[in-house]
Scaffold this active site. Structure first.
Site, mmCIF file in Angstrom:
data_model
loop_
_atom_site.group_PDB
_atom_site.id
_atom_site.type_symbol
_atom_site.label_atom_id
_atom_site.label_comp_id
_atom_site.label_asym_id
_atom_site.label_seq_id
_atom_site.Cartn_x
_atom_site.Cartn_y
_atom_site.Cartn_z
ATOM 1 N N ARG A 282 0.855 -1.187 0.000
ATOM 2 C CA ARG A 282 0.000 0.000 0.000
ATOM 3 C C ARG A 282 0.893 1.239 0.000
ATOM 4 O O ARG A 282 1.861 1.328 0.762
ATOM 5 C CB ARG A 282 -0.920 0.018 1.237
ATOM 6 C CG ARG A 282 -2.007 -1.043 1.203
ATOM 7 C CD ARG A 282 -3.055 -0.742 0.144
ATOM 8 N NE ARG A 282 -4.128 -1.714 0.115
ATOM 9 C CZ ARG A 282 -4.191 -2.763 -0.690
ATOM 10 N NH1 ARG A 282 -3.191 -2.996 -1.526
ATOM 11 N NH2 ARG A 282 -5.219 -3.596 -0.673
ATOM 12 N N GLU A 311 -3.569 7.332 -6.175
ATOM 13 C CA GLU A 311 -3.552 6.631 -7.455
ATOM 14 C C GLU A 311 -4.793 6.980 -8.262
ATOM 15 O O GLU A 311 -5.903 6.819 -7.757
ATOM 16 C CB GLU A 311 -3.474 5.122 -7.219
ATOM 17 C CG GLU A 311 -2.207 4.700 -6.496
ATOM 18 C CD GLU A 311 -2.181 3.235 -6.084
ATOM 19 O OE1 GLU A 311 -1.116 2.748 -5.692
ATOM 20 O OE2 GLU A 311 -3.249 2.576 -6.157
ATOM 21 N N HIS A 330 0.600 -0.091 -10.102
ATOM 22 C CA HIS A 330 -0.274 -0.953 -9.298
ATOM 23 C C HIS A 330 -0.764 -2.160 -10.108
ATOM 24 O O HIS A 330 -1.962 -2.462 -10.153
ATOM 25 C CB HIS A 330 -1.469 -0.158 -8.766
ATOM 26 C CG HIS A 330 -2.056 -0.763 -7.511
ATOM 27 N ND1 HIS A 330 -2.567 -0.004 -6.484
ATOM 28 C CD2 HIS A 330 -2.231 -2.055 -7.122
ATOM 29 C CE1 HIS A 330 -3.031 -0.800 -5.529
ATOM 30 N NE2 HIS A 330 -2.828 -2.054 -5.897
#
Length: 365
Positions: A282, A311, A330
């Site tokens: 994270r 993000e 990601h």
């Protein structure tokens, strides 16, 4: 047949079959069954399911058929925050990944009974509001373990070997111009004998440790519960020791108030100048400005992150321009195999809920 009808038959342990001709077959005992006409069974209401942000999970290369078989689905590729309430207001069930389900939306969606998270983390759901409404909230654990572990080592190997850099240079004429049969532009680092520190020793952390052991690395692991024996080749360690002794620190812990900002200037100062930091967990675990400063000052050798605090990130995120820093968008979880498992488990979760036996429930406190 609704969940309430299923519960009635289950109460008396009566197996049943729904025949395509709108007849319920109740199996009383071997060789003895009861036929119950149910003329409206085909027209019975199916749950209304809304998927708020389907695109990341399935941009079109997979199928939602396992989910669509269970409910009347409305699939949205993306949902802006201002549209969440309108899309959820009349739904019986909702599935989401990064879309936010806040208290206002939960309280103003009177039919909502089920929330299916298309991920493992649940930080986009107001769990207190869900508890107040007695919602069932389920997540999908374990679907991406192997993919995230694989990507973690893809990042590490790029840091140690710089394969892309050397391939680009060789293909652009660097090898042809070189007077020797071989050359390297960056130091080549062997993993065997080095120490990997794994922060967070759940399924992903353990998978990363197994790969590290296969490379001949020594593994230190930090976890909350150290009453369970460490696997062979793994030694539990506190954070101070882990950060100071490790040649590679890899983050795999959940984001909690206790872990937010875990990697800050003080932690980075404990690391070896030759060490690497990897974050495939994270973004907010790392104070990004502190990491960028450490990289600019060469206090550590490099970093690789698959996650950032926001993000998509703003263009001025300091890690986007920091030296010796790899950034991937990601995607550690996003192999086709992992996403296919995600959809299958999400469908199983919904099926179990409709049958009155929910699984993979998120504790609501």
């Amino acid at each position: 047949m609704s969940i309430y009808h299923l519960r009635f038959f289950r109460k008396f342990n009566l197996p049943l079959i729904i025949h395509r001709r709108a007849v319920v077959i109740v199996l009383l005992q071997p060789g003895l069954h009861l036929l119950i006409p149910w003329p409206n069974i085909a027209a019975m209401k199916r749950p209304r399911l809304v998927i708020l942000d389907a695109y990341a999970t399935n941009p079109g290369d997979l199928s939602w058929t396992p989910v669509e078989a269970l409910a009347d689905c409305t699939v949205h590729d993306r949902t802006s925050p201002s549209d969440v309430l309108a899309r959820v207001r009349d739904a019986d069930a909702v599935m989401l990944n990064k879309a936010v389900l806040n208290a206002q939306t939960i309280t103003r969606a009177p039919n909502l009974k089920y929330v299916g998270i298309l991920a493992t983390g649940c930080n986009t759901i107001d769990l207190a509001a869900a508890r107040a409404r007695s919602l069932v909230v389920c997540n999908v654990p374990g679907y991406s373990t192997d993919s995230v572990a694989q990507h973690t080592f893809a990042l590490l190997l790029e840091l140690t070997n710089q394969v892309a850099l050397h391939s680009t240079d060789a293909r652009s004429g660097g090898w042809s111009r070189n007077p020797d049969y071989c050359y390297w532009l960056t130091p080549q680092v062997e993993l065997a004998g080095l120490t990997l520190g794994v922060v967070g020793f759940g399924q992903i952390g353990q998978a990363v440790a197994r790969i590290a052991l296969a490379f001949g690395m020594r593994v230190l692991a930090h976890r909350r519960d150290t009453t369970r024996p460490a696997p062979a080749g793994v030694e539990y360690a506190g954070l101070d020791r882990l950060f100071s002794e490790s040649d590679v620190v890899s983050l795999h812990c959940p984001l909690t108030p206790e872990t937010s900002g875990l990697v800050n200037a003080a932690r980075l100062s404990q690391m070896k100048p030759s060490a690497f930091l990897i974050n495939a967990s994270r973004g907010p675990l790392v104070v990004e400005a502190d990491l960028a400063a450490a990289l600019r000052a060469r206090k550590i050798a490099g970093a690789a992150v698959d996650v950032l605090s926001t993000e998509p990130p703003p263009p001025d995120n300091p890690l986007l321009t920091a030296p010796s820093c790899l950034v991937t968008p990601h995607l550690a979880w996003a192999t086709a195999a992992a996403r296919r498992r995600l959809i299958a488990i999400a469908a199983d979760n919904l099926r179990a809920f409709l049958a009155g036996r929910p699984v993979n429930q998120v504790p609501l406190g």
